[in-house]
Enzyme design. Structure first.
Site, mmCIF file in Angstrom:
data_model
loop_
_atom_site.group_PDB
_atom_site.id
_atom_site.type_symbol
_atom_site.label_atom_id
_atom_site.label_comp_id
_atom_site.label_asym_id
_atom_site.label_seq_id
_atom_site.Cartn_x
_atom_site.Cartn_y
_atom_site.Cartn_z
ATOM 1 N N CYS A 70 -23.690 -47.910 0.428
ATOM 2 C CA CYS A 70 -22.310 -47.837 0.888
ATOM 3 C C CYS A 70 -21.762 -49.263 0.823
ATOM 4 O O CYS A 70 -22.283 -50.163 1.495
ATOM 5 C CB CYS A 70 -22.304 -47.332 2.335
ATOM 6 S SG CYS A 70 -20.700 -47.379 3.127
ATOM 7 N N CYS A 206 -17.106 -48.216 -4.436
ATOM 8 C CA CYS A 206 -17.343 -47.283 -3.329
ATOM 9 C C CYS A 206 -18.206 -46.195 -3.945
ATOM 10 O O CYS A 206 -17.843 -45.643 -4.998
ATOM 11 C CB CYS A 206 -16.025 -46.701 -2.815
ATOM 12 S SG CYS A 206 -16.255 -45.301 -1.688
HETATM 13 N N1 DGL Z 1 -19.237 -44.640 0.128
HETATM 14 C C1 DGL Z 1 -18.796 -45.711 0.913
HETATM 15 C C2 DGL Z 1 -18.620 -47.011 0.182
HETATM 16 O O1 DGL Z 1 -19.336 -47.235 -0.786
HETATM 17 C C3 DGL Z 1 -17.924 -45.484 2.106
HETATM 18 C C4 DGL Z 1 -16.688 -44.708 1.967
HETATM 19 C C5 DGL Z 1 -16.037 -44.549 3.334
HETATM 20 O O2 DGL Z 1 -16.734 -44.082 4.238
HETATM 21 O O3 DGL Z 1 -14.865 -44.907 3.481
HETATM 22 O O4 DGL Z 1 -17.836 -47.846 0.564
#
Ligand code: DGL
Length: 283
Positions: A70, A206
């Site tokens: 993440c 993301c």
């Molecule tokens: N998948 C996540 C990232 O890479 C988080 C997305 C979120 O929860 O806003 O930032």
């Protein structure tokens, strides 16, 4: 031991997928903090606290290495946790533990340089500047981690971040591909307008966005190279395990998928990406 993979939701599955290819016998436990997703619009303090609880939960499940799949958690919380929380927790647990992120491997892939390498200042010798677009959550964009760290290493790369508020939530909620394509086209247009032209390369910063990487590719000029975080992270983890034989990856090919949210099947978008129905158990 098991490898823990953590994300606010389903985005980290894109990294998990590549880890399974790279370490087919490894025991992997995935934790999605869907009760608190999305993280992208939250404050730094909240992101640090939620990420710490996610890592703690995975350590309690027997993981020794937790990968923050993440960008939001890695760019906002990772250094804080490594400096302030992990040393004490590791002492209490009495075993080697670590938390690794996704941003460092991505920057290594984007710069073509190992993390330790900081470029000599080239001054006015830069003749051609490569424009790198980063699509991310607002929290990752606000951290400016990609701008700062890439600038330290490559003066011939200019980074422009485009926050995409709401996109991770839409993916998490299983929005239709048409809705997602329209939102993504809007973000790509906004970035190109700000730069004055489209980027030469792009990072989907993301992990949720990798689920709809084809929609980003369709919205960008044909052939725009995308730097792939799942591959970069799997490569970096393989190098990490070579340097750290105290961590072994397990050998029973255990696969568990936990969520702090509603257990059960994930949405059709996730199923299409995963290539099979996928059910999560309660964390
Ligand atoms: N998948 C996540 C990232 O890479 C988080 C997305 C979120 O929860 O806003 O930032």
């Amino acid at each position: 031991m098991s490898i823990g993979v953590f994300d606010s939701g389903v985005g980290g599955l894109t990294v998990h997928h590549r880890l399974v290819d790279r370490f087919p016998q490894a025991d992997l436990i995935y934790l999605a903090d869907q009760a608190n997703a999305p993280y992208g619009g939250r404050s730094g303090e909240e992101i640090v606290e939620l990420t710490r609880e996610g890592a703690r939960r995975l350590f309690e499940e027997g993981c020794d290495v937790v990968v923050l799949a993440c960008n939001t958690a890695a760019s906002v919380a990772l250094r804080r946790l490594q400096q302030t929380w992990l040393p004490g927790y590791r002492r209490e647990a009495g075993r080697p533990l670590n938390i690794l992120g996704i941003v460092v491997p991505t920057i290594e892939a984007a710069t073509g340089l190992p993390w330790e390498h900081e470029a000599d200042r080239l001054g006015d010798k830069v003749e051609h500047v490569d424009i790198l677009g980063v699509f991310s959550t607002p929290a990752t964009a606000a951290s400016r981690v990609y701008e700062i760290e890439i600038d330290k290493r490559r003066q011939d790369v200019a980074v422009f971040s485009q926050p995409c508020p709401d996109l991770a939530r839409m993916i998490e909620a299983g929005a239709s591909r048409d809705e997602l394509a329209a939102a993504i086209a809007g973000h790509v247009r906004a970035l190109a307008t700000r730069i004055g032209r489209p980027p030469d390369r792009a990072i989907l910063g993301c992990t949720h966005y990798e689920i709809v990487a084809d929609l980003f590719a369709a919205a960008l000029p044909p052939g725009t190279p995308l730097i792939r975080q799942p591959e970069a992270t799997a490569d970096a983890l393989a190098r990490y395990f070579e340097r750290h034989p105290e961590f072994r990856t397990g050998h029973s090919a255990v696969r568990r998928f936990l969520t702090t949210g509603e257990p059960g099947m994930q949405n059709k978008l996730v199923e299409a990406f995963w290539g099979a129905p996928l059910s999560f158990e309660a964390a």
